[in-house]
Scaffold this active site. Structure first.
Site, PDB file in Angstrom:
ATOM      1  N   SER A 149       2.264 -11.268  -2.611  1.00 48.12           N
ATOM      2  CA  SER A 149       1.012 -10.915  -2.562  1.00 48.12           C
ATOM      3  C   SER A 149       0.115 -11.326  -3.376  1.00 48.12           C
ATOM      4  O   SER A 149       0.646 -11.210  -4.863  1.00 48.12           O
ATOM      5  CB  SER A 149       0.022  -9.600  -2.236  1.00 48.12           C
ATOM      6  OG  SER A 149      -1.162  -9.682  -1.906  1.00 48.12           O
ATOM      7  N   TYR A 163       0.691  -1.299  -6.163  1.00 46.61           N
ATOM      8  CA  TYR A 163       1.201  -2.543  -5.073  1.00 46.61           C
ATOM      9  C   TYR A 163       1.617  -4.095  -5.504  1.00 46.61           C
ATOM     10  O   TYR A 163       2.087  -4.553  -5.510  1.00 46.61           O
ATOM     11  CB  TYR A 163       0.493  -3.026  -3.861  1.00 46.61           C
ATOM     12  CG  TYR A 163       0.051  -3.816  -2.370  1.00 46.61           C
ATOM     13  CD1 TYR A 163       1.510  -3.040  -1.506  1.00 46.61           C
ATOM     14  CD2 TYR A 163      -0.604  -5.095  -3.255  1.00 46.61           C
ATOM     15  CE1 TYR A 163       1.751  -4.839  -1.052  1.00 46.61           C
ATOM     16  CE2 TYR A 163      -0.360  -5.991  -1.538  1.00 46.61           C
ATOM     17  CZ  TYR A 163       0.279  -5.659  -0.815  1.00 46.61           C
ATOM     18  OH  TYR A 163       0.241  -6.634   0.137  1.00 46.61           O
TER      19      TYR A 163
HETATM   20  P1  NAP Z   1       1.505  -4.530   9.287  1.00 51.96           P
HETATM   21  O1  NAP Z   1       0.586  -5.143   9.916  1.00 51.96           O
HETATM   22  O2  NAP Z   1       1.145  -3.409   8.416  1.00 51.96           O
HETATM   23  O3  NAP Z   1       2.459  -4.374   8.934  1.00 51.96           O
HETATM   24  C1  NAP Z   1       3.905  -4.064   8.783  1.00 51.96           C
HETATM   25  C2  NAP Z   1       4.867  -4.622   9.256  1.00 51.96           C
HETATM   26  O4  NAP Z   1       5.833  -3.205   8.466  1.00 51.96           O
HETATM   27  C3  NAP Z   1       4.672  -3.332  10.543  1.00 51.96           C
HETATM   28  O5  NAP Z   1       5.124  -4.510  11.471  1.00 51.96           O
HETATM   29  C4  NAP Z   1       5.581  -1.911   9.851  1.00 51.96           C
HETATM   30  O6  NAP Z   1       6.493  -1.751  11.560  1.00 51.96           O
HETATM   31  C5  NAP Z   1       7.219  -2.583   9.284  1.00 51.96           C
HETATM   32  N1  NAP Z   1       7.394  -2.026   8.478  1.00 51.96           N
HETATM   33  C6  NAP Z   1       6.564  -0.752   7.350  1.00 51.96           C
HETATM   34  N2  NAP Z   1       7.219  -0.550   6.533  1.00 51.96           N
HETATM   35  C7  NAP Z   1       8.164  -0.616   6.973  1.00 51.96           C
HETATM   36  C8  NAP Z   1       9.542   0.033   6.861  1.00 51.96           C
HETATM   37  N3  NAP Z   1      10.050   0.818   6.101  1.00 51.96           N
HETATM   38  N4  NAP Z   1      10.603  -0.570   6.860  1.00 51.96           N
HETATM   39  C9  NAP Z   1      11.158  -1.488   8.328  1.00 51.96           C
HETATM   40  N5  NAP Z   1       9.523  -1.834   8.301  1.00 51.96           N
HETATM   41  C10 NAP Z   1       8.873  -1.008   8.103  1.00 51.96           C
HETATM   42  O7  NAP Z   1       1.501  -5.477   7.709  1.00 51.96           O
HETATM   43  P2  NAP Z   1       0.954  -6.959   7.380  1.00 51.96           P
HETATM   44  O8  NAP Z   1      -0.512  -7.437   6.672  1.00 51.96           O
HETATM   45  O9  NAP Z   1       1.277  -7.917   8.785  1.00 51.96           O
HETATM   46  O10 NAP Z   1       1.878  -7.596   5.999  1.00 51.96           O
HETATM   47  C11 NAP Z   1       2.659  -7.826   6.325  1.00 51.96           C
HETATM   48  C12 NAP Z   1       3.808  -8.658   5.020  1.00 51.96           C
HETATM   49  O11 NAP Z   1       2.480  -9.116   4.018  1.00 51.96           O
HETATM   50  C13 NAP Z   1       3.831  -7.377   3.706  1.00 51.96           C
HETATM   51  O12 NAP Z   1       4.651  -7.105   2.707  1.00 51.96           O
HETATM   52  C14 NAP Z   1       2.059  -7.042   3.887  1.00 51.96           C
HETATM   53  O13 NAP Z   1       2.447  -6.886   1.839  1.00 51.96           O
HETATM   54  C15 NAP Z   1       2.025  -9.186   2.896  1.00 51.96           C
HETATM   55  N6  NAP Z   1       0.644  -8.676   2.561  1.00 51.96           N
HETATM   56  C16 NAP Z   1      -0.454  -8.959   3.562  1.00 51.96           C
HETATM   57  C17 NAP Z   1      -1.471  -9.401   3.308  1.00 51.96           C
HETATM   58  C18 NAP Z   1      -3.138  -8.697   3.512  1.00 51.96           C
HETATM   59  O14 NAP Z   1      -3.521  -8.902   4.211  1.00 51.96           O
HETATM   60  N7  NAP Z   1      -2.628  -8.356   5.549  1.00 51.96           N
HETATM   61  C19 NAP Z   1      -2.275  -9.824   1.750  1.00 51.96           C
HETATM   62  C20 NAP Z   1      -0.625  -9.982   1.513  1.00 51.96           C
HETATM   63  C21 NAP Z   1       0.912  -9.435   1.605  1.00 51.96           C
HETATM   64  P3  NAP Z   1       5.647   0.156  12.403  1.00 51.96           P
HETATM   65  O15 NAP Z   1       4.774  -0.739  13.209  1.00 51.96           O
HETATM   66  O16 NAP Z   1       6.598  -0.176  13.348  1.00 51.96           O
HETATM   67  O17 NAP Z   1       5.752   0.926  11.313  1.00 51.96           O
END
Ligand code: NAP
Length: 254
Positions: A149, A163
């Site tokens: 991130s 984080y």
């Molecule tokens: P999200 O919509 O919250 O989705 C998170 C996913 O991770 C879900 O499929 C969830 O599954 C799964 N998950 C959570 N805890 C888990 C665990 N302990 N074991 C296995 N699966 C788990 O997140 P996102 O925004 O798509 O983010 C994806 C990645 O990008 C993350 O690493 C996040 O830190 C990074 N990121 C996101 C942003 C942003 O602004 N969105 C920015 C920078 C980085 P369940 O629903 O089944 O729990």
């Protein structure tokens, strides 16, 4: 006939992981979609992959739990043996934030969870993938993409320094592992998204965060999950054959 390459996406049930699974399927990958809780959402993504003519399976595992990670990869091994596929890619996408807090307000349990999922989950899954993909272990090579991130460059004061620090660890892990396995046919890169419109913000108690921050972002808008997926799938592809140890910002200039 060569075994078909399969990509494992952790946290593939929604957001960036789901977008990555869809795009990878469209570009010829079979998929294994990991999730933690929401089986129905993971199955819905798997159905979309199948509609694109690719194989898809779903695997429930908490990536922070070593036993569950081992079991997930063992299940995958069995499925690949039966179906004639080969693990060739891993996207370490599963990740969490927490509610906005100062460091002097954070509990030890919060810090443990933050690092267990975002850092140790990434490292455990990468370890299992390297054991299968590295030529050192008799594998055929492959590619790993870790989700970091831009928080790792900003520090996220007053929001979630924990984080940001965890994602900093992901950056360093990416560079180190990339150099460790570069001569073994395995490439390792990271993507550093900026503010992306997904449900992760609601999970941190700020459902409107992505659009609230829009006026502060260079492009005046949050990114979309599919825009991040484009970078991930490129890094997985042969088009990125000389790219390893890279940390690519997909942040709209943030
Ligand atoms: P999200 O919509 O919250 O989705 C998170 C996913 O991770 C879900 O499929 C969830 O599954 C799964 N998950 C959570 N805890 C888990 C665990 N302990 N074991 C296995 N699966 C788990 O997140 P996102 O925004 O798509 O983010 C994806 C990645 O990008 C993350 O690493 C996040 O830190 C990074 N990121 C996101 C942003 C942003 O602004 N969105 C920015 C920078 C980085 P369940 O629903 O089944 O729990």
């Amino acid at each position: 006939m060569d075994p078909k390459p399969l990509l494992l996406v952790t946290g593939g049930s929604r957001g960036i992981g789901a977008a990555t699974a869809r795009l990878a399927a469209a570009q010829g990958w079979d998929l294994a979609i990991n999730y933690a809780r929401d089986e129905a959402a993971a199955e819905a993504v798997a159905d979309e992959v199948r509609t694109l003519g690719r194989r898809a399976l779903t695997l429930c595992a908490d990536v922070a739990d070593e036993g569950q990670v081992r079991a997930m990869f063992a299940t995958l091994d069995r499925q690949l043996q039966d179906g004639g596929g080969l693990l060739a890619g891993l996207v370490n996408n599963a990740g969490v934030v927490d509610v906005a807090a100062r460091v002097d307000e954070m509990s030890g349990a919060r810090l443990q969870r933050m690092f267990a999922i975002n850092v140790f989950g990434t490292m455990l899954c990468a370890r299992e993938a390297v054991r299968r993909m590295s030529q050192r272990h008799g594998g055929a090579g492959g590619a790993i993409v870790n989700l970091s991130s831009v928080a790792s460059t900003l520090g996220s004061p007053g929001q979630y320094v924990d984080y940001a620090a965890a994602k900093g660890a992901v950056d360093v892990f990416t560079v180190g592992l990339a150099r460790e396995v570069a001569a073994e046919g395995v490439r390792v890169n990271a993507v550093r998204p900026g503010v992306i419109d997904t449900e992760i913000h609601a999970s941190g108690g700020q459902p409107g965060r992505a659009f609230r921050l829009a006026p502060t972002l260079p492009m005046q808008r949050p990114g979309r999950a599919d825009e991040v997926a484009q970078a991930i799938v490129w890094l997985l592809s042969p088009a990125a054959s000389y790219t390893t140890g890279a940390v690519l910002d997909v942040s709209g200039g943030r």
